[in-house]
Design an enzyme around this catalytic site. Structure first.
Site, mmCIF file in Angstrom:
data_model
loop_
_atom_site.group_PDB
_atom_site.id
_atom_site.type_symbol
_atom_site.label_atom_id
_atom_site.label_comp_id
_atom_site.label_asym_id
_atom_site.label_seq_id
_atom_site.Cartn_x
_atom_site.Cartn_y
_atom_site.Cartn_z
ATOM 1 C CB THR A 89 2.909 0.449 6.036
ATOM 2 O OG1 THR A 89 1.552 0.214 6.459
ATOM 3 C CG2 THR A 89 3.824 0.066 7.186
ATOM 4 C CG ASP A 125 1.692 -3.106 10.142
ATOM 5 O OD1 ASP A 125 2.606 -2.481 9.577
ATOM 6 O OD2 ASP A 125 0.887 -3.829 9.534
ATOM 7 N NE ARG A 180 -2.488 -4.296 -1.109
ATOM 8 C CZ ARG A 180 -1.947 -3.641 -0.083
ATOM 9 N NH1 ARG A 180 -0.791 -4.006 0.416
ATOM 10 N NH2 ARG A 180 -2.579 -2.615 0.462
ATOM 11 N N GLY A 206 0.839 -1.201 0.000
ATOM 12 C CA GLY A 206 0.000 0.000 0.000
ATOM 13 C C GLY A 206 0.871 1.247 0.000
ATOM 14 C CG ASP A 235 -1.481 -0.569 8.028
ATOM 15 O OD1 ASP A 235 -2.361 0.289 7.874
ATOM 16 O OD2 ASP A 235 -1.335 -1.543 7.268
ATOM 17 N NE ARG A 289 -2.137 -4.903 5.704
ATOM 18 C CZ ARG A 289 -2.502 -5.171 4.449
ATOM 19 N NH1 ARG A 289 -3.160 -6.265 4.187
ATOM 20 N NH2 ARG A 289 -2.204 -4.360 3.469
ATOM 21 C CG ASP A 349 5.193 -7.010 7.939
ATOM 22 O OD1 ASP A 349 4.429 -6.710 7.000
ATOM 23 O OD2 ASP A 349 4.809 -7.440 9.036
HETATM 24 O O1 F6P Z 1 -1.513 -1.428 4.604
HETATM 25 C C1 F6P Z 1 -2.139 -0.230 4.319
HETATM 26 C C2 F6P Z 1 -3.626 -0.419 4.178
HETATM 27 O O2 F6P Z 1 -4.197 0.848 3.868
HETATM 28 C C3 F6P Z 1 -4.334 -1.047 5.373
HETATM 29 O O3 F6P Z 1 -4.560 -0.109 6.407
HETATM 30 C C4 F6P Z 1 -5.588 -1.571 4.749
HETATM 31 O O4 F6P Z 1 -6.091 -2.677 5.462
HETATM 32 C C5 F6P Z 1 -5.117 -2.016 3.375
HETATM 33 O O5 F6P Z 1 -3.907 -1.307 3.116
HETATM 34 C C6 F6P Z 1 -6.085 -1.727 2.267
HETATM 35 O O6 F6P Z 1 -5.550 -2.243 1.102
HETATM 36 P P1 F6P Z 1 -6.140 -1.963 -0.351
HETATM 37 O O7 F6P Z 1 -5.868 -0.516 -0.668
HETATM 38 O O8 F6P Z 1 -5.371 -2.893 -1.213
HETATM 39 O O9 F6P Z 1 -7.588 -2.229 -0.260
#
Ligand code: F6P
Length: 322
Positions: free
Chosen positions: A125, A129, A72, A11, A127, A171, A103
């Site tokens: 990120t 995390d 991704r 992301g 997050d 997440r 990670d």
């Molecule tokens: O990892 C960043 C994040 O924004 C998370 O907070 C969320 O769960 C996920 O990516 C959403 O992913 P996508 O944009 O692929 O739906």
């Protein structure tokens, strides 16, 4: 070292561009050419490399998103795909790689290092995390954006004496919820790290109303539940309240990075180049006690767990509990 590459993966996060810019400028400072890899590991496998100059990154520094685009690409876990990336890097005469991402992205950096290609990670990120580091690029901006939205919601919530449940990203981590919730003075923060009782949250909100509060805010981390399900369960126990749910969703991921995100991204981008010049690989950078720190990818990711600021969660709970 003559040529390094940089990519962003997973992301996007505000501040990633500031890190790319720092890699480019620190590289130039040491006479190293820097190539951008477009679309993360997918672009690495396809050989989508373009040389980056100061003019390419100057303006991007202050912009959200990632100028290198992201994707991704779970296929990168496969050994044959990793070998293809290795071959592309060798073909382009690139000596080392900087990976900006979460990670999962660091596992790719580790795989390349194991193949004999030096790679280093920078935590990017929203997050927050990643084990070891107290901070990831994009987190500060995401919290600020979430807070701004919550503050706006509180205006309308007050006008109608409503209870709002606001779902934030993260997440499996509750960091955005905790920081935005504390900053907004939320009546309750609900995160995946801590168990909760719906009755307790309803009770806490009722007590707040009895103390004269005009409105109530519950900040919900996405790792617990989606907002609609949560509101339904909450409303069933609090029929007297007018409840609304909002998911802030990707609003939290865009926007101009804060000064904190830009400064730490710049520090880490420059340090990544220096680490590679010193022959370091298979590590990622981070922040501990406001200082730059280095973490071994194998040791830290497999053995350590990301630590949420429980002290902030407890503080918020105490401030809203009688
Ligand atoms: O990892 C960043 C994040 O924004 C998370 O907070 C969320 O769960 C996920 O990516 C959403 O992913 P996508 O944009 O692929 O739906």
């Amino acid at each position: 070292m003559k040529r390094i590459a940089v990519l962003t993966s997973g992301g996007d996060a505000p501040g990633m561009n500031a890190a790319v810019r720092a890699v480019v400028e620190q590289g130039a400072h040491h006479g190293i050419e820097v190539y951008g890899v477009y679309y993360g590991y997918k672009g690495l496998v396809e050989g989508d490399f373009r040389k980056l100059e100061s003019k390419d990154t100057q303006h991007a520094l202050k912009l959200g998103g990632t100028m290198l685009y992201s994707a991704r690409f779970p296929e990168f876990a496969q050994a044959d795909i990793q070998k293809q990336a290795f071959d592309q890097l060798k073909k382009a005469d690139i000596d080392a790689l900087v990976v900006i991402g979460g990670d999962g992205s660091f596992q790719g950096a580790l795989a390349l290092t194991k193949l004999g290609f030096p790679a280093i990670g920078i935590p990017g990120t929203i997050d927050n995390d990643i084990p070891g580091t107290e901070y990831t690029i994009g987190f500060d901006t995401a919290v600020s954006s979430a807070l701004e939205a919550i503050d706006r919601i509180s205006d309308t919530a007050a006008s109608h004496n409503r209870t709002f449940v606001i779902e934030v990203m993260g997440r499996h981590a509750g960091d955005i919820a905790v920081w935005a919730g504390v900053a907004a003075g939320a009546d309750a923060i609900v995160i995946p790290e801590n168990a909760y009782e719906m009755e307790d949250i309803v009770h806490r909100v009722r007590q707040g109303r009895e103390r004269g509060k005009d409105y109530s805010l519950i900040v919900l981390a996405e790792g617990v539940s989606n907002v609609d399900d949560f509101v339904e369960k909450y409303q069933a126990l609090a029929a007297e309240q007018e409840v609304r749910g909002v998911s802030l969703s990707h609003i939290q991921r865009g926007g101009m990075p804060t000064s904190r995100d830009r400064v730490y991204a710049t520090l880490m981008g420059a340090r990544a180049v220096d680490c590679l010049r010193e022959g370091k690989a298979g590590i990622y950078l981070g922040i501990q006690g406001e200082q730059l720190a280095e973490f071994d990818i194998i040791d830290t990711l497999s053995k350590a767990k990301h630590k949420l600021r429980q002290d902030l969660f407890i503080l918020n709970r105490d401030l809203t509990q009688r």
